[in-house]
Design an enzyme around this catalytic site. Structure first.
Site, PDB file in Angstrom:
ATOM      1  CG  ASP A  20       0.213  -4.105   2.858  1.00 12.59           C
ATOM      2  OD1 ASP A  20       0.294  -3.512   1.763  1.00 12.59           O
ATOM      3  OD2 ASP A  20       0.208  -3.512   3.960  1.00 12.59           O
ATOM      4  CB  SER A  45       3.125   1.735   6.293  1.00 15.70           C
ATOM      5  OG  SER A  45       1.964   1.924   7.040  1.00 15.70           O
ATOM      6  CG  HIS A  49      -0.376   0.259   2.513  1.00 17.45           C
ATOM      7  ND1 HIS A  49      -0.028  -0.746   3.392  1.00 17.45           N
ATOM      8  CD2 HIS A  49      -0.054   1.420   3.153  1.00 17.45           C
ATOM      9  CE1 HIS A  49       0.466  -0.217   4.500  1.00 17.45           C
ATOM     10  NE2 HIS A  49       0.456   1.098   4.378  1.00 17.45           N
TER      11      HIS A  49
END
Length: 468
Positions: free
Chosen positions: A139, A212, A109
């Site tokens: 992911d 992230s 993402h």
């Protein structure tokens, strides 16, 4: 005397405090060794923007020029229309170097829909990266930069991660480069309701937007996870963060390197959680396992002989405590490999050999039109039912059963039946007609839960039914 008392008190205090202090982790050396391999990742996108004949001129306080004056500021002829515009690079996340020749791991993402990916190293160099491959389900994204002799992070075995273990994260929350946060592992094998095949590591490490894709370290300085998600109601950290286990990530990396895509194992069953009432209806000692609500046509499960109503309690030697455990284990099996599925069927335990297939990424779309009405029948459950016509069978992909037309107060309503439900199995027997259904219902025991399989708007499930 007072001096002696103070000395004794100090010694006692030192003896009490020192062991506790010694038990606290020391992160300084870990950070010094690991931080050079952590990178910041930003992306740009090229967008087509419609340029107006009237540019947005602003006054000294930011107010817009009134519309009546905008004709004085028309663009030159031919300058109107859609023109590409490149956004300024935005810092979106973090990553870390896994090989000295420039392979970098981050989240899918973080780089999704990017036209350009820019990696900023710890020494402030900025390099363009190519996306070797990206996998939305896990992911995980693998990047490559043109560099050599880069610092790397050592990989750890995430299967050995334990609840209560100290961990540390390095990343760029809110654009602050190379920030360090620490905490403990709160849970392992955590399933999230987002359709992934990842058994997340849950921690209380402060993870915020920008973290992230960054690494999660154990105290040995090994990466055991990729920080991926947070649970929040405010947009900021609330004590729940989730990391992708490195064993899962490295499986993905090897496939991305080899082919640029990821293949996962596929069993071909629709499953549901075993509740306490369902456990009782199936004669189980406790609620555990994955209940097979549907076996998909043409699937490995169908070929192996798995059946609706089977409770899968083990997959290839791995215990299935919750239904969410099964996809994790199946997804990590290489397609065309053999596995043993252990089930409870009609109170007996059975091992079934299955050749695992390849997960199809496509989604099945269900039509949701209203079923036709036919002549209903009344039974002990105080519900009205009818025979299935071909339209209903085609709509919900069922081959047999009866359809619920009306539900009045009684055992059927208590079980949660709704109009439009298709009842396909009752107490272990497949339903072919209204007459057969009534015969089965007439023989049901009083006060004992039995399993009933229904298909509700295309979704199969089991529910417990009890006659009082």
């Amino acid at each position: 005397m007072k001096s002696l008392h103070k000395l004794v008190s100090f010694i006692v205090l030192f003896i009490i405090i020192t062991p506790a202090q010694a038990a606290l982790p020391e992160f300084r050396d870990l950070v010094k060794k690991a931080s050079p391999a952590v990178v910041n990742i930003s992306t740009t996108q090229v967008q087509s923007q419609r340029q107006s004949n009237f540019p947005e001129f602003e006054g000294p306080n930011g107010e817009q020029i009134p519309e009546i004056f905008r004709h004085f500021f028309r663009l030159p002829p031919g300058s109107e229309g859609s023109q590409p515009r490149r956004q300024t690079p935005q810092s979106l996340g973090s990553g870390f170097i896994i090989s000295d020749d420039g392979y970098i791991l981050t989240n899918h993402h973080v780089i999704k829909d990017a036209d350009e990916v820019i990696v900023r190293l710890n020494d402030r160099r900025q390099l363009d990266a190519i996306v070797v491959g990206s996998d939305e389900r896990s992911d995980v994204a693998l990047l490559k930069i043109d560099a050599s002799n880069l610092p790397t992070v050592p990989m750890g075995n995430s299967d050995k991660a334990e609840v209560g273990e100290w961990v540390l994260a390095i990343g760029s929350p809110f654009g602050f480069d190379y920030s360090v946060t620490a905490g403990i592992i709160s849970a392992t094998d955590r399933s999230l309701s987002n359709g992934t095949y990842v058994p997340f590591i849950q921690t209380d490490v402060a993870i915020n937007p920008g973290n992230s894709g960054g690494p999660l370290f154990n105290l040995d300085g090994e990466v055991i996870g990729i920080n991926s998600q947070i649970y929040t109601r405010s947009g900021g950290f609330m004590g729940l963060s989730f990391a992708i286990p490195m064993n899962v990530a490295m499986d993905v990396v090897e496939q991305l390197k080899a082919s640029g895509e990821v293949q996962r194992g596929w069993l071909g069953v629709v499953i549901q959680e075993v509740s306490r009432d369902l456990a009782e209806s199936f004669g189980l000692d406790k609620p555990e396992g994955a209940l097979v609500a549907k076996v998909l046509p043409g699937s490995p499960a169908e070929a192996a002989g798995l059946m609706e109503g089977d409770v899968i309690y083990s997959f290839d030697g791995m215990p299935i405590n919750r239904s969410s455990d099964l996809p994790h284990h199946v997804g990590r099996v290489k397609p065309n490999s053999d596995a043993v599925v252990s089930v409870i069927r009609n109170g007996s335990r059975k091992n079934i050999d299955v050749t695992i297939g390849v997960l199809d990424e496509g989604a099945m779309v269900m039509n949701t039109g209203a079923p036709k009405s036919n002549k209903p029948a009344v039974n002990r459950l105080n519900i009205e039912i009818g025979e299935l016509d071909q339209q209903i069978k085609d709509r919900w992909s069922v081959t047999s059963g009866v359809i619920v037309r009306r539900v009045d107060a009684g055992a059927g309503a208590d079980a949660g039946l709704l109009p439009g439900d298709v009842i396909t199995i009752l107490n272990g027997q497949r339903i072919d007609s209204v007459r057969q259904f009534d015969g089965i219902v007439s023989g049901l025991p009083i006060g004992k839960a039995v399993p009933m399989r229904i298909v509700r708007r295309g979704s199969p499930m089991f529910i417990p039914l009890k006659l009082n």
